[in-house]
Design a protein around this motif. Structure first.
Motif, PDB file in Angstrom:
ATOM      1  N   GLN A 229      31.651  10.046  81.380  1.00 33.47           N
ATOM      2  CA  GLN A 229      33.140  11.454  81.026  1.00 33.47           C
ATOM      3  C   GLN A 229      33.428  12.265  80.124  1.00 33.47           C
ATOM      4  O   GLN A 229      33.146  13.508  80.150  1.00 33.47           O
ATOM      5  N   ASP A 230      33.643  11.379  78.893  1.00 39.41           N
ATOM      6  CA  ASP A 230      34.299  11.791  77.617  1.00 39.41           C
ATOM      7  C   ASP A 230      32.831  12.677  76.906  1.00 39.41           C
ATOM      8  O   ASP A 230      32.813  13.211  76.406  1.00 39.41           O
ATOM      9  N   TYR A 231      31.677  11.784  77.169  1.00 39.73           N
ATOM     10  CA  TYR A 231      30.278  12.062  76.115  1.00 39.73           C
ATOM     11  C   TYR A 231      29.597  13.531  77.268  1.00 39.73           C
ATOM     12  O   TYR A 231      28.823  14.607  76.771  1.00 39.73           O
ATOM     13  N   TYR A 232      29.864  13.740  78.743  1.00 37.69           N
ATOM     14  CA  TYR A 232      29.125  14.637  79.184  1.00 37.69           C
ATOM     15  C   TYR A 232      29.928  15.383  79.988  1.00 37.69           C
ATOM     16  O   TYR A 232      29.445  16.133  81.180  1.00 37.69           O
ATOM     17  N   SER A 233      31.432  15.715  79.864  1.00 33.86           N
ATOM     18  CA  SER A 233      31.913  17.220  79.994  1.00 33.86           C
ATOM     19  C   SER A 233      32.666  18.107  79.595  1.00 33.86           C
ATOM     20  O   SER A 233      32.425  17.759  77.861  1.00 33.86           O
TER      21      SER A 233
ATOM     22  N   THR B 164      34.627  20.396  77.958  1.00 41.02           N
ATOM     23  CA  THR B 164      35.619  20.251  77.025  1.00 41.02           C
ATOM     24  C   THR B 164      36.316  21.482  76.652  1.00 41.02           C
ATOM     25  O   THR B 164      35.273  22.205  75.731  1.00 41.02           O
TER      26      THR B 164
ATOM     27  N   PRO C 142      37.280  20.261  71.717  1.00 40.83           N
ATOM     28  CA  PRO C 142      36.831  18.965  71.642  1.00 40.83           C
ATOM     29  C   PRO C 142      37.310  18.039  70.901  1.00 40.83           C
ATOM     30  O   PRO C 142      37.771  18.450  69.941  1.00 40.83           O
TER      31      PRO C 142
ATOM     32  N   SER D 293      31.466  16.325  73.109  1.00 45.65           N
ATOM     33  CA  SER D 293      30.376  16.030  74.798  1.00 45.65           C
ATOM     34  C   SER D 293      29.065  16.641  74.732  1.00 45.65           C
ATOM     35  O   SER D 293      28.915  18.044  73.533  1.00 45.65           O
ATOM     36  N   LYS D 294      28.271  16.567  75.107  1.00 45.47           N
ATOM     37  CA  LYS D 294      27.099  16.965  75.331  1.00 45.47           C
ATOM     38  C   LYS D 294      27.017  18.527  75.435  1.00 45.47           C
ATOM     39  O   LYS D 294      26.301  19.457  75.053  1.00 45.47           O
TER      40      LYS D 294
END
Length: 392
Positions: free
Chosen positions: A136-140, A142, A145, A151-152
């Protein structure tokens, strides 16, 4: 209560099962395992008790057993309990086991699938709470950030902005016309050149290399096309990331569904292996054995007959002037086996039909208890001269 005349009457098994294998194969084991506590070496020894006519058969509850196939070990949640050995040696299976097929390939596929499931559990599901948080941190996406992590989706949006800025700057630079151009076409250059110059430690040491390529180029168009291709590629990645990101709020359920899907795939293999073990769905006695070890059997070909005679169904034709309906009580008085003083047999009608071409003649099926002496043998035909029936 009125009497009926017996035209014909016989006793049939309450339940009959002609057991078969659902897939073709070769009969391997005929019987069940038994542990012998004393051996010459002091260890328990597994022996096979062969089946024979007249053996009592224990009912196997397929529904309950199927429900427990996905059960994991009490000490290791990564490992499913029912591999091929776990199925074959289960107490319920052994209590009802009659025959097995040669099934080494099926067992190998099942055991491999259980090992693969265990590896998947270690790599993803054993610490799924932490993995879900990281995903959720890497692919959500924001709006703000954190500095330490991006994130991606945020990175893709930033990369899209850089591609647009790069294209804009290149077009602005090329529009100044600093390169040699064709007089009538300012956007086309007649050649490109590169210069390499090296200066040594001494004042008079220098090296200069110049390369000139005389070919028409359109740098402005090339820069614009390159920028558009980069944006198209990034838009595709953004869409793919957005679609993948729809699972992020529901990752706990997604993980649960994925692991359940793996378990269901394994369950299909467990059932396939269980299908190579002949088990009886009813209690009763073995009244027929049609195959021996080493024989080839076709799918659906009967190999063992099991009949339950704890109850019997009296099947017969009665002449009765009144009405016989389902639920009517039937009392049969007879001299069994030419012996006098036999107790009456009482049962309930479970099926009845009138004859279309005869009045007051009924085809009747009645269920009766057969546990008390004297026990009626299966297919016993009553002597209509010594048998009377009353209907109530």
């Amino acid at each position: 209560m009125a009497s009926a005349k017996v035209v014909a009457l016989k006793a049939r098994a309450y339940q009959i099962s002609h057991l078969c294998f659902p897939a073709p194969g070769i009969v391997d084991l005929m019987g069940r395992f038994s542990k012998r506590p004393f051996t010459p070496y002091g260890h328990p020894q597994t022996a096979t008790i062969p089946i024979k006519l007249g053996d009592r058969v224990t009912q196997f509850d397929f529904t309950i057993f199927y429900e427990g196939l996905s059960k994991t070990s009490a000490t290791d949640p990564s490992r499913l309990s029912y591999d091929s050995s776990g199925i074959l040696n289960d107490g319920r299976v052994q209590a009802s086991l009659l025959m097995t097929q040669r099934a080494a390939p099926t067992a190998a596929v099942l055991d491999k699938a259980i090992n693969v499931r265990q590896n998947a559990y270690y790599s993803k599901y054993s610490n799924q709470d932490l993995m879900i948080r990281i995903m959720q941190d890497y692919y959500s996406a924001t709006s703000n950030p954190p500095v330490a992590i991006i994130s991606k989706p945020d990175a893709l949006f930033q990369l899209l902005g850089l591609a647009q800025a790069q294209m804009s700057d290149l077009l602005s630079a090329y529009s100044r016309g600093s390169l040699p151009t064709v007089p009538t076409l300012p956007s086309v250059v007649s050649g490109t050149s590169s210069v390499l110059q090296t200066t040594g430690n001494f004042p008079d040491t220098s090296q200069s290399i110049a390369n000139t390529d005389f070919a028409y180029r359109t740098p402005a168009y090339e820069a614009q096309a390159q920028g558009l291709r980069a944006q198209i590629s990034l838009l595709d990645q953004l869409l793919s990331q957005w679609v993948a990101g729809q699972n992020l709020p529901n990752l706990p359920q997604v993980f649960k569904n994925e692991l359940q899907g793996i378990d269901l795939d394994v369950k299909r293999l467990q059932i396939a292996y269980l299908n190579t073990i002949l088990l009886s769905p009813i209690n009763g006695f073995i009244t027929g054995i049609y195959k021996n070890s080493g024989d080839w059997v076709q799918a659906g070909e009967p190999v063992v007959r099991v009949e339950d005679n704890s109850k019997v169904i009296l099947v017969g034709t009665l002449a009765y002037p009144g009405l016989i309906s389902i639920g009517s009580q039937v009392t049969v008085t007879t001299s069994l086996f030419d012996a006098g003083g036999s107790p009456p047999i009482v049962g309930n009608v479970i099926a009845v039909r009138g004859r279309p071409d005869e009045d007051d003649v009924w085809d009747v099926h009645a269920i009766c208890d057969n546990s008390a002496a004297p026990v009626l043998p299966l297919n016993y035909h009553f002597d209509y001269d010594d048998t009377s029936v009353t209907i109530s």
